[in-house]
Design a protein around this motif. Structure first.
Motif, PDB file in Angstrom:
ATOM      1  N   GLU A  71      37.314  38.895  31.560  1.00 46.89           N
ATOM      2  CA  GLU A  71      38.126  40.111  31.689  1.00 46.89           C
ATOM      3  C   GLU A  71      37.301  41.311  32.149  1.00 46.89           C
ATOM      4  O   GLU A  71      37.774  42.137  32.935  1.00 46.89           O
ATOM      5  CB  GLU A  71      38.843  40.424  30.372  1.00 46.89           C
ATOM      6  N   THR A  72      36.070  41.416  31.675  1.00 43.83           N
ATOM      7  CA  THR A  72      35.204  42.525  32.076  1.00 43.83           C
ATOM      8  C   THR A  72      34.939  42.472  33.575  1.00 43.83           C
ATOM      9  O   THR A  72      35.006  43.499  34.266  1.00 43.83           O
ATOM     10  CB  THR A  72      33.875  42.485  31.284  1.00 43.83           C
ATOM     11  N   GLN A  73      34.650  41.275  34.098  1.00 44.17           N
ATOM     12  CA  GLN A  73      34.412  41.130  35.535  1.00 44.17           C
ATOM     13  C   GLN A  73      35.676  41.420  36.333  1.00 44.17           C
ATOM     14  O   GLN A  73      35.619  42.115  37.358  1.00 44.17           O
ATOM     15  CB  GLN A  73      33.914  39.714  35.843  1.00 44.17           C
ATOM     16  N   ARG A  74      36.807  40.915  35.864  1.00 42.82           N
ATOM     17  CA  ARG A  74      38.069  41.155  36.565  1.00 42.82           C
ATOM     18  C   ARG A  74      38.414  42.643  36.576  1.00 42.82           C
ATOM     19  O   ARG A  74      38.867  43.181  37.587  1.00 42.82           O
ATOM     20  CB  ARG A  74      39.187  40.322  35.939  1.00 42.82           C
ATOM     21  N   ASP A  75      38.163  43.329  35.457  1.00 48.68           N
ATOM     22  CA  ASP A  75      38.398  44.773  35.386  1.00 48.68           C
ATOM     23  C   ASP A  75      37.460  45.526  36.330  1.00 48.68           C
ATOM     24  O   ASP A  75      37.868  46.497  36.977  1.00 48.68           O
ATOM     25  CB  ASP A  75      38.228  45.284  33.960  1.00 48.68           C
ATOM     26  N   ALA A  76      36.212  45.086  36.416  1.00 54.64           N
ATOM     27  CA  ALA A  76      35.242  45.739  37.306  1.00 54.64           C
ATOM     28  C   ALA A  76      35.635  45.554  38.768  1.00 54.64           C
ATOM     29  O   ALA A  76      35.523  46.486  39.577  1.00 54.64           O
ATOM     30  CB  ALA A  76      33.839  45.189  37.052  1.00 54.64           C
ATOM     31  N   ILE A  77      36.113  44.375  39.122  1.00 51.00           N
ATOM     32  CA  ILE A  77      36.577  44.121  40.490  1.00 51.00           C
ATOM     33  C   ILE A  77      37.740  45.048  40.824  1.00 51.00           C
ATOM     34  O   ILE A  77      37.775  45.674  41.882  1.00 51.00           O
ATOM     35  CB  ILE A  77      36.964  42.633  40.662  1.00 51.00           C
ATOM     36  N   GLU A  78      38.670  45.176  39.897  1.00 44.90           N
ATOM     37  CA  GLU A  78      39.808  46.062  40.116  1.00 44.90           C
ATOM     38  C   GLU A  78      39.369  47.521  40.203  1.00 44.90           C
ATOM     39  O   GLU A  78      39.873  48.281  41.033  1.00 44.90           O
ATOM     40  CB  GLU A  78      40.847  45.898  39.009  1.00 44.90           C
ATOM     41  N   SER A  79      38.408  47.905  39.383  1.00 43.02           N
ATOM     42  CA  SER A  79      37.919  49.281  39.397  1.00 43.02           C
ATOM     43  C   SER A  79      37.297  49.634  40.751  1.00 43.02           C
ATOM     44  O   SER A  79      37.505  50.726  41.272  1.00 43.02           O
ATOM     45  CB  SER A  79      36.903  49.472  38.275  1.00 43.02           C
ATOM     46  N   ILE A  80      36.558  48.717  41.315  1.00 41.60           N
ATOM     47  CA  ILE A  80      35.890  48.953  42.609  1.00 41.60           C
ATOM     48  C   ILE A  80      36.885  48.934  43.766  1.00 41.60           C
ATOM     49  O   ILE A  80      36.829  49.777  44.655  1.00 41.60           O
ATOM     50  CB  ILE A  80      34.786  47.903  42.844  1.00 41.60           C
ATOM     51  N   ARG A 132      44.017  44.268  41.870  1.00 41.29           N
ATOM     52  CA  ARG A 132      43.900  43.399  40.695  1.00 41.29           C
ATOM     53  C   ARG A 132      43.402  42.016  41.079  1.00 41.29           C
ATOM     54  O   ARG A 132      43.871  41.424  42.034  1.00 41.29           O
ATOM     55  CB  ARG A 132      45.267  43.293  40.008  1.00 41.29           C
ATOM     56  N   GLN A 133      42.439  41.512  40.323  1.00 43.11           N
ATOM     57  CA  GLN A 133      41.949  40.141  40.474  1.00 43.11           C
ATOM     58  C   GLN A 133      42.867  39.251  39.648  1.00 43.11           C
ATOM     59  O   GLN A 133      42.757  39.181  38.432  1.00 43.11           O
ATOM     60  CB  GLN A 133      40.491  40.026  39.988  1.00 43.11           C
ATOM     61  N   ARG A 134      43.833  38.600  40.307  1.00 43.48           N
ATOM     62  CA  ARG A 134      44.843  37.807  39.596  1.00 43.48           C
ATOM     63  C   ARG A 134      44.273  36.548  38.974  1.00 43.48           C
ATOM     64  O   ARG A 134      44.680  36.133  37.914  1.00 43.48           O
ATOM     65  CB  ARG A 134      45.956  37.381  40.549  1.00 43.48           C
ATOM     66  N   TRP A 135      43.387  35.903  39.682  1.00 44.84           N
ATOM     67  CA  TRP A 135      42.923  34.579  39.281  1.00 44.84           C
ATOM     68  C   TRP A 135      41.689  34.676  38.408  1.00 44.84           C
ATOM     69  O   TRP A 135      40.770  35.440  38.689  1.00 44.84           O
ATOM     70  CB  TRP A 135      42.611  33.724  40.500  1.00 44.84           C
ATOM     71  N   LYS A 136      41.655  33.887  37.365  1.00 41.64           N
ATOM     72  CA  LYS A 136      40.455  33.811  36.524  1.00 41.64           C
ATOM     73  C   LYS A 136      39.402  32.937  37.185  1.00 41.64           C
ATOM     74  O   LYS A 136      38.212  33.115  36.951  1.00 41.64           O
ATOM     75  CB  LYS A 136      40.808  33.254  35.144  1.00 41.64           C
ATOM     76  N   THR A 137      39.847  31.998  38.003  1.00 41.86           N
ATOM     77  CA  THR A 137      38.920  31.137  38.732  1.00 41.86           C
ATOM     78  C   THR A 137      38.943  31.531  40.195  1.00 41.86           C
ATOM     79  O   THR A 137      40.010  31.618  40.801  1.00 41.86           O
ATOM     80  CB  THR A 137      39.322  29.652  38.595  1.00 41.86           C
ATOM     81  N   GLN A 138      37.772  31.773  40.765  1.00 43.04           N
ATOM     82  CA  GLN A 138      37.663  32.085  42.191  1.00 43.04           C
ATOM     83  C   GLN A 138      36.876  30.968  42.847  1.00 43.04           C
ATOM     84  O   GLN A 138      35.759  30.658  42.437  1.00 43.04           O
ATOM     85  CB  GLN A 138      36.951  33.426  42.395  1.00 43.04           C
ATOM     86  N   LYS A 139      37.465  30.353  43.871  1.00 40.57           N
ATOM     87  CA  LYS A 139      36.823  29.232  44.562  1.00 40.57           C
ATOM     88  C   LYS A 139      35.827  29.759  45.583  1.00 40.57           C
ATOM     89  O   LYS A 139      36.207  30.408  46.554  1.00 40.57           O
ATOM     90  CB  LYS A 139      37.868  28.364  45.247  1.00 40.57           C
ATOM     91  N   THR A 140      34.560  29.499  45.334  1.00 40.23           N
ATOM     92  CA  THR A 140      33.511  29.893  46.267  1.00 40.23           C
ATOM     93  C   THR A 140      32.574  28.710  46.500  1.00 40.23           C
ATOM     94  O   THR A 140      32.471  27.807  45.670  1.00 40.23           O
ATOM     95  CB  THR A 140      32.681  31.098  45.752  1.00 40.23           C
ATOM     96  N   TRP A 141      31.922  28.744  47.630  1.00 38.50           N
ATOM     97  CA  TRP A 141      30.887  27.779  47.967  1.00 38.50           C
ATOM     98  C   TRP A 141      29.715  28.561  48.528  1.00 38.50           C
ATOM     99  O   TRP A 141      29.900  29.578  49.199  1.00 38.50           O
ATOM    100  CB  TRP A 141      31.366  26.814  49.054  1.00 38.50           C
TER     101      TRP A 141
END
Length: 174
Positions: free
Chosen positions: A42-51, A55-64
């Motif tokens: 939640e802290t990371q998702r809130d920080a993403i939204e703040s920047i 809103r970061q909807r997904w708790k999982t983000q698919k990256t490679w």
């Protein structure tokens, strides 16, 4: 009584690229893609939204992580944003320094607005970074008839640049 097929609207959707095809399109010289799915708290998702103000909807983000002969080239990220009614799946490539290398539309499910897949529109994101405002109709052109798709893909890329700042930047050394 009409058959059900006659009273329902047809499903519409185009898969332009698979994950592997999008990876090759965005990192043509990469020899390896290492899956690096992120579980965001939640802290990371809130920080993403703040920047990003998105809103970061997904708790999982698919990256490679993309590598060329063992040398890190950047991140390949698969994301989804809503179009008008349906999700648009797209991929974004970010350099190790957090600049957009390119984006590819992978799946488009709307009946209108598919012009966001045109290379001339997508090239407007190249070079964008955390300082880039990415304002629709200022930095990124709007496409008549595709306003929601344009806005939401633009906001999605803006959110992924914030993801870089909050999570990905720190993982370069890992």
């Amino acid at each position: 009584m009409l058959p059900v097929a006659a009273i329902t609207s047809p499903a519409y959707g185009i898969q332009y690229l698979s994950i592997e095809q999008a990876q090759k399109a965005l990192y043509p010289s990469a020899s390896q893609f290492a899956e690096n799915f992120l579980e965001l708290n939640e802290t990371q998702r809130d920080a993403i939204e703040s920047i990003s103000d998105i809103r970061q909807r997904w708790k999982t983000q698919k990256t490679w992580k993309a590598y060329e002969n063992g040398v890190f080239q950047g991140w390949f990220i698969v994301d989804k944003v809503i179009g008008k009614h349906e999700f648009i799946t797209y991929a974004t490539a970010l350099s190790p320094s957090g600049e957009v290398i390119g984006i590819e539309i992978m799946d488009y499910r709307e009946t209108y607005g598919g012009e966001v897949n045109e290379a001339d529109w997508r090239k407007n994101f190249i070079g964008a970074n955390k300082q880039s405002p990415l304002a629709l109709e200022e930095d990124i052109p709007n496409i008549s008839g595709a306003t929601l798709s344009c806005r939401n893909v633009t906001n999605g890329v803006k959110r992924l640049l914030a993801l870089y700042e909050v999570v990905l930047k720190a993982s370069i050394k890992q």
